[in-house]
Write a protein that holds these residues in place. Structure first.
Motif, PDB file in Angstrom:
ATOM      1  N   ILE A  10       7.357   3.476   0.903  1.00  0.00           N
ATOM      2  CA  ILE A  10       6.134   4.536   0.799  1.00  0.00           C
ATOM      3  C   ILE A  10       6.240   5.441   1.988  1.00  0.00           C
ATOM      4  N   LEU A  27       0.372  11.113  -1.990  1.00  0.00           N
ATOM      5  CA  LEU A  27       0.275   9.859  -2.405  1.00  0.00           C
ATOM      6  C   LEU A  27      -1.008   9.475  -3.536  1.00  0.00           C
ATOM      7  N   THR A  31      -1.631   7.155  -6.871  1.00  0.00           N
ATOM      8  CA  THR A  31      -2.811   6.055  -6.785  1.00  0.00           C
ATOM      9  C   THR A  31      -3.996   6.198  -7.355  1.00  0.00           C
ATOM     10  N   TYR A  37      -0.632   0.297  -8.063  1.00  0.00           N
ATOM     11  CA  TYR A  37      -0.192   1.065  -6.967  1.00  0.00           C
ATOM     12  C   TYR A  37      -0.985   1.281  -5.564  1.00  0.00           C
ATOM     13  N   TRP A  41       0.017  -0.175  -1.807  1.00  0.00           N
ATOM     14  CA  TRP A  41      -0.019   0.608  -0.501  1.00  0.00           C
ATOM     15  C   TRP A  41      -0.854  -0.083   0.407  1.00  0.00           C
TER      16      TRP A  41
END
Length: 96
Positions: A10, A27, A31, A37, A41
């Motif tokens: 990531i 990101l 997400t 996800y 994270w």
């Protein structure tokens, strides 16, 4: 390797070539539509912070390899800044 690999992947995918703000925005685009996800994270970053607090050299090396931090404290602060910025942007995205 588990969360350590996820953390490295990531960080390299979203933050090694752009600013924290830009990486977080990119990101969040992924997400906000994928709760799994998002949880992956957060688990990776929180586990990384915990590991750094325990002096885990593997996690330090993951961060230092792309971001040249000088100490465990700097690495931890880097991850905390990422997490805080991410949570703020994620919450804004899901509220809209």
């Amino acid at each position: 390797m588990g969360w350590q690999k996820d953390l490295g992947d990531i960080l390299r995918s979203y933050f090694s070539y752009q600013s924290i703000k830009e990486g977080v925005q990119e990101l969040v685009l992924v997400t906000e539509e994928n709760l799994a996800y998002h949880q992956l994270w957060l688990t990776a970053i929180d586990s990384g912070i915990d590991a750094l607090m325990k002096g885990n050299i593997e996690v330090f090396d993951i961060i230092n390899s792309d971001f040249n931090v000088e100490s465990f404290i700097d690495a931890k602060e880097f991850l905390e800044k990422l997490r805080d910025e991410y949570i703020k942007e994620y919450e804004n995205a899901i509220e809209s």
